[in-house]
Design an enzyme around this catalytic site. Structure first.
Site, PDB file in Angstrom:
ATOM      1  N   ASP A  36       0.840  -1.196   0.000  1.00  0.00           N
ATOM      2  CA  ASP A  36       0.000   0.000   0.000  1.00  0.00           C
ATOM      3  C   ASP A  36       0.875   1.246   0.000  1.00  0.00           C
ATOM      4  OD1 ASP A  36      -1.989  -1.781   0.213  1.00  0.00           O
ATOM      5  OD2 ASP A  36      -2.824  -1.037   2.106  1.00  0.00           O
ATOM      6  N   TYR A  39       2.310   1.942  -3.363  1.00  0.00           N
ATOM      7  CA  TYR A  39       1.219   2.438  -4.212  1.00  0.00           C
ATOM      8  C   TYR A  39       0.938   3.916  -3.897  1.00  0.00           C
ATOM      9  CZ  TYR A  39      -3.489   2.762  -6.225  1.00  0.00           C
ATOM     10  OH  TYR A  39      -4.595   3.148  -6.933  1.00  0.00           O
ATOM     11  N   ASP A  40       0.852   4.222  -2.600  1.00  0.00           N
ATOM     12  CA  ASP A  40       0.591   5.611  -2.197  1.00  0.00           C
ATOM     13  C   ASP A  40       1.656   6.563  -2.722  1.00  0.00           C
ATOM     14  OD1 ASP A  40      -1.655   4.798  -0.929  1.00  0.00           O
ATOM     15  OD2 ASP A  40      -0.798   4.828   1.098  1.00  0.00           O
ATOM     16  N   SER A  85     -34.879  -6.794 -19.374  1.00  0.00           N
ATOM     17  CA  SER A  85     -34.821  -7.495 -18.109  1.00  0.00           C
ATOM     18  C   SER A  85     -34.724  -8.996 -18.399  1.00  0.00           C
ATOM     19  CB  SER A  85     -36.070  -7.165 -17.308  1.00  0.00           C
ATOM     20  OG  SER A  85     -35.913  -7.663 -16.024  1.00  0.00           O
ATOM     21  N   LEU A  86     -34.832  -9.823 -17.381  1.00  0.00           N
ATOM     22  CA  LEU A  86     -34.731 -11.261 -17.614  1.00  0.00           C
ATOM     23  C   LEU A  86     -36.034 -11.941 -17.230  1.00  0.00           C
ATOM     24  CD1 LEU A  86     -31.226 -12.102 -16.112  1.00  0.00           C
ATOM     25  CD2 LEU A  86     -31.899 -12.336 -18.499  1.00  0.00           C
ATOM     26  N   GLU A 116     -24.178 -18.343 -15.546  1.00  0.00           N
ATOM     27  CA  GLU A 116     -23.472 -17.327 -14.742  1.00  0.00           C
ATOM     28  C   GLU A 116     -24.216 -17.138 -13.433  1.00  0.00           C
ATOM     29  OE1 GLU A 116     -23.852 -13.808 -17.038  1.00  0.00           O
ATOM     30  OE2 GLU A 116     -22.807 -14.688 -18.729  1.00  0.00           O
ATOM     31  N   LYS A 118     -26.108 -14.832 -10.679  1.00  0.00           N
ATOM     32  CA  LYS A 118     -26.940 -13.626 -10.779  1.00  0.00           C
ATOM     33  C   LYS A 118     -26.750 -12.829  -9.493  1.00  0.00           C
ATOM     34  CE  LYS A 118     -31.592 -12.134 -12.066  1.00  0.00           C
ATOM     35  NZ  LYS A 118     -31.694 -11.019 -11.127  1.00  0.00           N
ATOM     36  N   ASP A 120     -27.381  -9.813  -6.974  1.00  0.00           N
ATOM     37  CA  ASP A 120     -28.516  -8.944  -6.683  1.00  0.00           C
ATOM     38  C   ASP A 120     -27.991  -7.552  -6.369  1.00  0.00           C
ATOM     39  OD1 ASP A 120     -31.077  -8.211  -6.323  1.00  0.00           O
ATOM     40  OD2 ASP A 120     -31.343  -9.202  -4.382  1.00  0.00           O
ATOM     41  N   ARG A 139     -29.989   1.491 -15.269  1.00  0.00           N
ATOM     42  CA  ARG A 139     -30.909   0.901 -16.228  1.00  0.00           C
ATOM     43  C   ARG A 139     -32.123   1.791 -16.445  1.00  0.00           C
ATOM     44  NH1 ARG A 139     -35.297  -2.573 -15.676  1.00  0.00           N
ATOM     45  NH2 ARG A 139     -35.763  -3.586 -17.642  1.00  0.00           N
ATOM     46  N   GLU A 176     -23.428  -5.508 -13.148  1.00  0.00           N
ATOM     47  CA  GLU A 176     -24.151  -5.276 -11.905  1.00  0.00           C
ATOM     48  C   GLU A 176     -23.203  -4.595 -10.921  1.00  0.00           C
ATOM     49  OE1 GLU A 176     -27.148  -6.240 -12.410  1.00  0.00           O
ATOM     50  OE2 GLU A 176     -28.148  -6.490 -10.488  1.00  0.00           O
ATOM     51  N   TYR A 228     -21.402  -8.659 -17.380  1.00  0.00           N
ATOM     52  CA  TYR A 228     -21.909  -9.909 -17.942  1.00  0.00           C
ATOM     53  C   TYR A 228     -22.395  -9.835 -19.372  1.00  0.00           C
ATOM     54  CZ  TYR A 228     -25.950  -7.627 -15.801  1.00  0.00           C
ATOM     55  OH  TYR A 228     -26.883  -6.711 -15.403  1.00  0.00           O
ATOM     56  N   LYS A 292     -27.825 -18.745 -20.273  1.00  0.00           N
ATOM     57  CA  LYS A 292     -27.851 -18.017 -21.552  1.00  0.00           C
ATOM     58  C   LYS A 292     -27.447 -18.937 -22.700  1.00  0.00           C
ATOM     59  CE  LYS A 292     -26.577 -13.649 -19.384  1.00  0.00           C
ATOM     60  NZ  LYS A 292     -25.545 -12.647 -19.116  1.00  0.00           N
ATOM     61  N   LYS A 316     -34.245 -18.437 -10.353  1.00  0.00           N
ATOM     62  CA  LYS A 316     -34.184 -17.708  -9.080  1.00  0.00           C
ATOM     63  C   LYS A 316     -34.147 -18.664  -7.893  1.00  0.00           C
ATOM     64  CE  LYS A 316     -35.056 -13.556  -8.783  1.00  0.00           C
ATOM     65  NZ  LYS A 316     -35.732 -12.413  -9.310  1.00  0.00           N
ATOM     66  N   CYS A 410     -43.171  12.318  23.387  1.00  0.00           N
ATOM     67  CA  CYS A 410     -42.260  11.192  23.592  1.00  0.00           C
ATOM     68  C   CYS A 410     -42.959  10.133  24.449  1.00  0.00           C
ATOM     69  CB  CYS A 410     -40.990  11.674  24.282  1.00  0.00           C
ATOM     70  SG  CYS A 410     -39.941  10.321  24.837  1.00  0.00           S
ATOM     71  N   CYS A 413     -41.108  10.100  28.095  1.00  0.00           N
ATOM     72  CA  CYS A 413     -41.092  11.186  29.082  1.00  0.00           C
ATOM     73  C   CYS A 413     -42.205  12.204  28.876  1.00  0.00           C
ATOM     74  CB  CYS A 413     -39.737  11.890  29.084  1.00  0.00           C
ATOM     75  SG  CYS A 413     -39.438  12.862  27.598  1.00  0.00           S
ATOM     76  N   CYS A 428     -36.914  13.276  20.512  1.00  0.00           N
ATOM     77  CA  CYS A 428     -37.271  13.841  21.798  1.00  0.00           C
ATOM     78  C   CYS A 428     -36.032  14.608  22.244  1.00  0.00           C
ATOM     79  CB  CYS A 428     -37.584  12.704  22.781  1.00  0.00           C
ATOM     80  SG  CYS A 428     -37.438  13.188  24.504  1.00  0.00           S
ATOM     81  N   CYS A 433     -34.619  12.704  29.414  1.00  0.00           N
ATOM     82  CA  CYS A 433     -35.644  11.691  29.126  1.00  0.00           C
ATOM     83  C   CYS A 433     -35.125  10.324  29.590  1.00  0.00           C
ATOM     84  CB  CYS A 433     -35.928  11.665  27.623  1.00  0.00           C
ATOM     85  SG  CYS A 433     -36.841  10.211  27.083  1.00  0.00           S
TER      86      CYS A 433
HETATM   87  S1  IVH Z   1     -28.203 -10.617 -18.385  1.00  0.00           S
HETATM   88  C1  IVH Z   1     -30.682  -8.583 -21.734  1.00  0.00           C
HETATM   89  N1  IVH Z   1     -26.712 -11.661 -16.531  1.00  0.00           N
HETATM   90  O1  IVH Z   1     -30.643  -9.152 -13.210  1.00  0.00           O
HETATM   91  C2  IVH Z   1     -30.674  -9.115 -20.339  1.00  0.00           C
HETATM   92  N2  IVH Z   1     -28.330 -10.049 -15.885  1.00  0.00           N
HETATM   93  O2  IVH Z   1     -33.472  -9.586 -13.093  1.00  0.00           O
HETATM   94  C3  IVH Z   1     -29.441  -8.705 -19.651  1.00  0.00           C
HETATM   95  N3  IVH Z   1     -28.302  -9.522 -13.456  1.00  0.00           N
HETATM   96  O3  IVH Z   1     -31.483  -6.470 -15.308  1.00  0.00           O
HETATM   97  C4  IVH Z   1     -29.332  -9.307 -18.330  1.00  0.00           C
HETATM   98  N4  IVH Z   1     -26.649 -10.888 -12.933  1.00  0.00           N
HETATM   99  O4  IVH Z   1     -29.415  -6.204 -13.733  1.00  0.00           O
HETATM  100  C5  IVH Z   1     -27.701 -10.801 -16.803  1.00  0.00           C
HETATM  101  N5  IVH Z   1     -25.249 -12.645 -15.021  1.00  0.00           N
HETATM  102  C6  IVH Z   1     -26.249 -11.792 -15.282  1.00  0.00           C
HETATM  103  C7  IVH Z   1     -26.865 -11.011 -14.273  1.00  0.00           C
HETATM  104  C8  IVH Z   1     -27.914 -10.146 -14.602  1.00  0.00           C
HETATM  105  C9  IVH Z   1     -27.520  -9.991 -12.482  1.00  0.00           C
HETATM  106  C10 IVH Z   1     -29.395  -8.512 -13.260  1.00  0.00           C
HETATM  107  C11 IVH Z   1     -29.505  -7.474 -14.367  1.00  0.00           C
HETATM  108  C12 IVH Z   1     -30.902  -7.671 -14.916  1.00  0.00           C
HETATM  109  C13 IVH Z   1     -31.600  -8.294 -13.753  1.00  0.00           C
HETATM  110  C14 IVH Z   1     -32.841  -9.040 -14.200  1.00  0.00           C
END
Ligand code: IVH
Length: 668
Positions: A36, A39-40, A85-86, A116, A118, A120, A139, A176, A228, A292, A316, A410, A413, A428, A433
């Site tokens: 570190d 690097y600094d 979305s998925l 892959e 997923k 959150d 998004r 993500e 991704y 995918k 999921k 409160c 008190c 409060c 109190c």
């Molecule tokens: S592919 C065209 N791959 O999950 C679709 N999404 O519930 C592109 N997410 O909006 C999504 N991990 O924000 C993809 N390995 C992964 C992911 C992923 C998390 C999120 C992403 C998406 C949401 C849908």
């Protein structure tokens, strides 16, 4: 002169490249090559050169990661390609059904799948133009998102310039942004200690951090990101999705750590199932796996519906959510007078834990969520934090539900409560109190503060209710005789309680500073301040600017400390504590058998809290670091360790189990 400038330019180029290289080693590959400190030094040299030659500053200079003043609002950004979305599924049967559909659509037998994880977090899209990160967006509604470039640039694992050897220069990637679970816990602990509202889960924390109007605040948040999808590229890209991910990795972006390719849906199913138990051990919160179609040509033929691509599906994992009834809302008064509404729930089992209470944070939150007493509510437990009420099930209302209003007085008190204009919390303001005094006392005696064994919340209740103790200094006047009979305390334990109170006088300045419960001053901050100022006298006269120089102390913390010492009642309290013989200064440089050794902790220990462990190391003269670096000597690995354990192994650091650590500190 010209020559000088030429020389500076060359050195600056070199430094930008060197620092980017070391950022990649540290933040992406978990395998730093320099300390570190070294690097600094590189960073310092670059900062100095840039100050001297501001015209030569490069757009991808690492010093530009945190830049710009706070914004009033985010600009809107139209995505180059819609961010879809998925589609989701929840069972093995649905995965098989998806595979049948894909084969039917494609009219083909040969389909390769990529799987892959997923994460959150929060979906983001990055645009690189001529190799440089030019724009980052959320998004949004999929068509238009928010321009969060300044904040995304603060994420150290995201390269500001693509590796030129990758052959890419203009592209768009999606990924993500997230906050690792152990960072999330640490962050929430600090927030709670300092009276700030805890984040409901790592996803909200990530979203809140990316959507910060002040890039400096975003920079202080432990954000990371994994990519991704290559959604657009001006240069030719590989013809498989897995190939694109490899290419993205070559370009310097962090991609999913567990990308696997399978020929059959049965293999896919076996793989995703194996992750259901692994998810809790990951450094980030996962909500499933994404399957995918690997061939980009097949992806193109499959196309998309209005909302989702047909070439991908999310499998999921079961959510840690349940519905139950909101029986009542009660109000708790905290040590700073904050009134916190708490949901009283019909007890419900969520992922093996019975949940009967959940914090509602403040009245704004109740209104925002539109909660009514008697509602059926969705409750969530995520990232191992206090359970949260997600939302009411409005359709289940019968008409007998009741709106809730925070009490104007409160509940402890009876004083009037008030809500400052820019604050979400009602308070409060009566410093005497009893509810506040109790909370302050309980905090003062707690394990991470003065660690006074035997004085827990129920004894504190009695001490305040009987009028024996009006503030923390009066603890030190207690005699065994005064305690006998309270709470069924017998003679022997009355003596041990008084002995524990006695012993706390020597616990040290940093513990006392934390124990005082100054708003916004958490355990770590208290420790850093105590080491910087070494005595309460020095701290008392410190200006906001002096305070702000301490690591982790911003204007809010600094002003809060100033305000604490402006209050004569607090100064008098400190005088009384001093008179009672408490140590109000650090003992100078630490020494002991662990002197010169640096420890890093990851995972949870069974026999002590993280802060107790830190205290034990420091008491023996050692140091504690927050991440594994060259200067780390020992990495102590507890239960459910985070990424630091992997890093320690990669870096060949000495790894200690909890038992080995206990032996080392003489508690084995
Ligand atoms: S592919 C065209 N791959 O999950 C679709 N999404 O519930 C592109 N997410 O909006 C999504 N991990 O924000 C993809 N390995 C992964 C992911 C992923 C998390 C999120 C992403 C998406 C949401 C849908």
């Amino acid at each position: 002169m010209k020559n000088d400038t030429g020389k500076a330019r060359r050195r600056m180029d070199e430094l930008v490249e060197l620092i980017s290289h070391h950022d990649r080693k540290y933040y992406i590959e978990d395998a730093p090559e320099i300390s570190d400190y070294e690097y600094d030094m590189l960073m310092k040299e670059l900062i100095a050169l840039e100050a001297e030659h501001p015209k030569l500053i490069q757009p991808d200079s690492p010093t530009r990661r945190v830049s710009g003043a706070p914004l009033d609002e985010f600009a809107q950004v139209e995505h180059k390609v819609h961010m879809l979305s998925l589609d989701n599924c929840y069972s093995v049967e649905e995965l098989k059904e998806y595979d049948r559909r894909v084969r039917k659509w494609l009219k083909e037998e040969t389909v390769e799948y990529v799987v892959e994880i997923k994460i959150d977090g929060l979906g983001i899209a990055l645009l690189y133009e001529d190799g440089l990160l030019s724009r980052a967006a959320t998004r949004g509604d999929g068509r238009v998102g928010e321009d969060v470039t300044a904040n995304v640039k603060t994420i150290r694992s995201i390269p500001l310039r693509l590796n030129s050897s990758s052959g890419f220069s203009t592209l768009e990637v999606r990924g993500e942004a997230y906050i690792p679970v152990d960072e999330f816990r640490r962050m929430n602990r600090e927030r709670e200690e300092t009276g700030l509202q805890a984040f409901a889960n790592p996803r909200n924390a990530a979203a809140g951090s990316i959507r910060q109007l002040d890039p400096k605040v975003a920079a202080a948040r432990p954000l990371d990101a994994i990519f991704y999808t290559l959604s657009y590229s001006a240069e030719p890209a590989p013809d498989t999705h897995s190939g694109c991910l490899d290419a993205l990795r070559d370009a310097g972006l962090k991609t999913s750590p567990a990308v696997s390719v399978f020929d059959t849906i049965d293999d896919v199913i076996q793989y995703v199932s194996s992750w259901e138990t692994k998810r809790d051990r990951m450094e980030y919160e996962m909500d499933g796996m994404v399957v995918k179609v690997n061939s980009i040509e097949q992806q193109r033929r499959l196309g998309a519906t209005a909302k989702n691509p047909r070439w991908a599906i999310a499998y999921k994992f079961p959510a840690k959510q349940m519905t139950t009834t909101l029986l009542d809302i009660q109000v708790q008064v905290g040590r700073t007078g904050a009134l916190t509404p708490v949901a009283i729930l019909d007890p419900v089992d969520i992922g093996g834990v019975t949940v009967s209470r959940a914090t509602l944070h403040n009245e704004g939150e109740i209104a925002r969520k539109d909660l009514m007493i008697g509602d059926r509510v969705l409750v969530e437990r995520a990232g191992d934090v206090i359970p949260q009420v997600v939302k009411p099930i409005v359709e289940a209302r019968t008409g007998s539900e009741q709106r809730y209003q925070m009490p104007a007085l409160c509940p402890a008190c009876g004083s009037e409560t008030a809500r400052e204009e820019d604050e979400a919390v009602r308070r409060c303001d009566n410093a005497t109190c009893p509810a506040q005094i109790k909370e302050r006392l309980a905090h003062f005696c707690s394990r991470d503060a003065m660690d006074i064994e035997g004085v827990g919340p129920s004894l504190v209740d009695v001490l305040v209710d009987t009028g024996l103790v009006h503030d923390v200094s009066e603890l030190y006047d207690l005699t065994p005789e005064a305690l006998i009979g309270l709470e069924g305390i017998a003679e022997k334990s009355s003596r041990s309680i008084v002995a524990a109170i006695d012993a706390s006088r020597a616990k040290g300045f940093e513990r006392l500073l934390f124990a005082l419960g100054i708003r916004h001053v958490g355990f770590t901050t208290a420790r850093d301040i105590a080491f910087a100022f070494t005595s309460i006298e020095a701290l008392k006269s410190a200006a906001v600017e002096d305070l702000s120089r301490v690591h982790g102390v911003g204007e809010v913390v600094a002003s809060s400390i100033r305000r604490f010492f402006y209050n004569p009642a607090n100064v008098e309290l400190i005088e009384r504590l001093k008179a009672a013989g408490l140590s109000v200064a650090t003992e100078g440089h630490r020494s002991g058998p662990l002197q010169g050794k640096t420890f890093v902790f990851t995972g949870e220990m069974r026999s002590m809290t993280r802060q107790e462990a830190i205290g034990a190391v420091e008491a023996l003269g050692g140091d504690v670091g927050s991440s594994v670096t060259k200067s780390t000597d020992f990495v102590v690995v507890g239960d459910s360790p985070g990424s630091k354990a992997q890093k320690a192994r990669k870096m060949n650091k000495a790894i200690l189990s909890e038992e080995e650590f206990l032996t080392m500190i003489g508690r084995g």
